[in-house]
Design an enzyme around this catalytic site. Structure first.
Site, PDB file in Angstrom:
ATOM      1  N   HIS A  36     -22.768 -58.439   3.476  1.00  0.00           N
ATOM      2  CA  HIS A  36     -21.411 -57.866   3.566  1.00  0.00           C
ATOM      3  C   HIS A  36     -20.358 -58.986   3.587  1.00  0.00           C
ATOM      4  O   HIS A  36     -19.300 -58.861   2.970  1.00  0.00           O
ATOM      5  CB  HIS A  36     -21.250 -57.061   4.862  1.00  0.00           C
ATOM      6  CG  HIS A  36     -22.115 -55.847   4.941  1.00  0.00           C
ATOM      7  ND1 HIS A  36     -23.181 -55.744   5.804  1.00  0.00           N
ATOM      8  CD2 HIS A  36     -22.071 -54.677   4.276  1.00  0.00           C
ATOM      9  CE1 HIS A  36     -23.750 -54.566   5.667  1.00  0.00           C
ATOM     10  NE2 HIS A  36     -23.102 -53.893   4.747  1.00  0.00           N
ATOM     11  N   GLN A  60     -22.012 -39.039   2.671  1.00  0.00           N
ATOM     12  CA  GLN A  60     -23.044 -39.620   1.802  1.00  0.00           C
ATOM     13  C   GLN A  60     -24.432 -39.589   2.430  1.00  0.00           C
ATOM     14  O   GLN A  60     -25.373 -40.116   1.859  1.00  0.00           O
ATOM     15  CB  GLN A  60     -22.657 -41.032   1.358  1.00  0.00           C
ATOM     16  CG  GLN A  60     -22.665 -42.097   2.432  1.00  0.00           C
ATOM     17  CD  GLN A  60     -22.065 -43.405   1.919  1.00  0.00           C
ATOM     18  OE1 GLN A  60     -20.842 -43.542   1.787  1.00  0.00           O
ATOM     19  NE2 GLN A  60     -22.898 -44.381   1.609  1.00  0.00           N
ATOM     20  N   ALA A 149     -24.622 -56.087  -5.462  1.00  0.00           N
ATOM     21  CA  ALA A 149     -25.537 -55.758  -6.564  1.00  0.00           C
ATOM     22  C   ALA A 149     -26.836 -55.117  -6.080  1.00  0.00           C
ATOM     23  O   ALA A 149     -27.568 -54.550  -6.880  1.00  0.00           O
ATOM     24  CB  ALA A 149     -25.857 -57.011  -7.362  1.00  0.00           C
ATOM     25  N   SER A 187     -28.878 -53.269   5.988  1.00  0.00           N
ATOM     26  CA  SER A 187     -28.803 -52.792   7.380  1.00  0.00           C
ATOM     27  C   SER A 187     -30.115 -52.129   7.764  1.00  0.00           C
ATOM     28  O   SER A 187     -30.500 -52.117   8.933  1.00  0.00           O
ATOM     29  CB  SER A 187     -27.677 -51.782   7.520  1.00  0.00           C
ATOM     30  OG  SER A 187     -26.481 -52.384   7.122  1.00  0.00           O
ATOM     31  N   ARG A 188     -30.808 -51.567   6.772  1.00  0.00           N
ATOM     32  CA  ARG A 188     -32.053 -50.846   7.076  1.00  0.00           C
ATOM     33  C   ARG A 188     -33.200 -51.764   7.468  1.00  0.00           C
ATOM     34  O   ARG A 188     -34.197 -51.297   8.031  1.00  0.00           O
ATOM     35  CB  ARG A 188     -32.487 -50.021   5.880  1.00  0.00           C
ATOM     36  CG  ARG A 188     -31.542 -48.878   5.635  1.00  0.00           C
ATOM     37  CD  ARG A 188     -31.890 -48.190   4.371  1.00  0.00           C
ATOM     38  NE  ARG A 188     -30.943 -47.115   4.152  1.00  0.00           N
ATOM     39  CZ  ARG A 188     -31.272 -45.899   3.809  1.00  0.00           C
ATOM     40  NH1 ARG A 188     -32.527 -45.585   3.650  1.00  0.00           N
ATOM     41  NH2 ARG A 188     -30.360 -44.984   3.624  1.00  0.00           N
TER      42      ARG A 188
HETATM   43  O1  PAF Z   1     -22.290 -49.506   0.156  1.00  0.00           O
HETATM   44  C1  PAF Z   1     -21.854 -48.981   1.205  1.00  0.00           C
HETATM   45  O2  PAF Z   1     -21.929 -49.555   2.296  1.00  0.00           O
HETATM   46  C2  PAF Z   1     -21.208 -47.600   1.138  1.00  0.00           C
HETATM   47  O3  PAF Z   1     -21.850 -46.794   0.215  1.00  0.00           O
HETATM   48  C3  PAF Z   1     -19.701 -47.661   0.867  1.00  0.00           C
HETATM   49  C4  PAF Z   1     -19.399 -48.256  -0.501  1.00  0.00           C
HETATM   50  C5  PAF Z   1     -19.006 -48.483   1.948  1.00  0.00           C
HETATM   51  C6  PAF Z   1     -19.121 -46.238   0.888  1.00  0.00           C
HETATM   52  O4  PAF Z   1     -19.318 -45.630   2.115  1.00  0.00           O
END
Ligand code: PAF
Length: 282
Positions: A36, A60, A149, A187-188
């Protein structure tokens, strides 16, 4: 670093920036790792001021996916973003983003690219991603936004959304950050037991073997996929999907195509890992 926790405050902050200032954006769901932070770095290198967002997006997550268990590590994340040089962090609440609830919210859907791979396994996932990213873009109005990516399908979907809806944001793909043993940062990975963590790097190494075999033309794509599937099963992974597709439109690839990537999703115990490798031009 400004911490901005409502859409209206975000819009006001954005409007207060000097005319012509380029705004970079790194959207995240928090629980940050070096991958990140590389998005923040990239966005920073292409802009005058960089905003990161932290929002665990309920839209999501599927019904069987545990939204509540998703790690929330806000204090640590804010510290990392401060060190990475973000000018502002946008942390909206669920009610601010979905005032009438997820079900009653306008949705953004990208057809085609979302029917395959993760879209086929996780119904509604990409609809949630594109809807929230449109909203985040609406609040932040970024000139440039960085996406990782590792989620290559997500990047392709977002690029199409931006093209189709004439959004004024350039979408940049940032290379996957990997642990020393090759496992893609995610994160997983934190969900893996010690034994699962030891097994996990065999997943990217099977993908690398696939790329080597196809690139050297010692195997066709079809044969190399079969070999890779057998290797994953032998190592003890449960395969969700393993497919070679064209990066242009995500249709299935053959050895005659250029711009091809192998995409995989596997379960290690209960944890689902995804990864991909683009095959350098054949
Ligand atoms: O990749 C992510 O962490 C998420 O799918 C995003 C782009 C922040 C949307 O919630």
């Amino acid at each position: 670093m400004e911490i901005i926790s409502s859409i209206s405050a975000m819009q006001a902050w954005r409007s207060s920036l000097p005319q012509g200032f380029r705004v970079g954006f790194a959207p995240t769901m928090g629980n940050l790792h070096a991958g990140h932070l590389s998005l923040v770095e990239k966005a920073k290198s292409l802009s005058d001021v960089t905003v990161a967002s932290i929002f665990v997006n309920p839209m999501q997550f599927g019904e069987s996916e545990d939204l509540d268990a998703y790690p929330r590590t806000l204090a640590r994340d804010l510290e990392s973003l401060r060190e990475a040089g973000a000018a502002a962090v946008f942390t909206p609440s669920v009610v601010d983003i979905y005032p009438e609830g997820v079900e009653h919210h306008t949705a953004v859907e990208v057809p085609g690219l979302t029917d395959v791979l993760c879209g086929a396994s996780r119904a509604g996932h990409f609809k949630g991603v594109t809807t929230v990213v449109s909203k985040l873009f609406g609040a932040v109005r970024p000139d440039v936004a960085a996406f990782g990516a590792k989620d290559l399908q997500q990047v392709l979907v977002i690029k199409k959304m931006v093209r189709d809806l004439l959004m004024n944001t350039e979408v940049i793909t940032v290379p996957t950050m990997r642990e020393a043993d090759g496992l893609a940062m995610s994160s997983r990975n934190g969900y893996l037991t010690k034994t699962e963590r030891q097994l996990a790097p065999r997943f990217p190494s099977v993908l690398t073997d696939f790329v080597t075999a196809v690139k050297s033309r010692s195997s066709t794509i079809e044969d190399a996929l079969e070999t890779a599937r057998k290797a994953l099963i032998k190592h003890g992974f449960h395969i969700d999907y393993l497919e070679a597709r064209k990066t242009f439109d995500l249709t299935p690839a053959t050895s005659l195509d250029t711009e091809v990537a192998i995409f995989g999703a596997v379960f290690v115990g209960k944890t689902r890992l995804i990864d991909n490798h683009v095959i350098p031009t054949l």
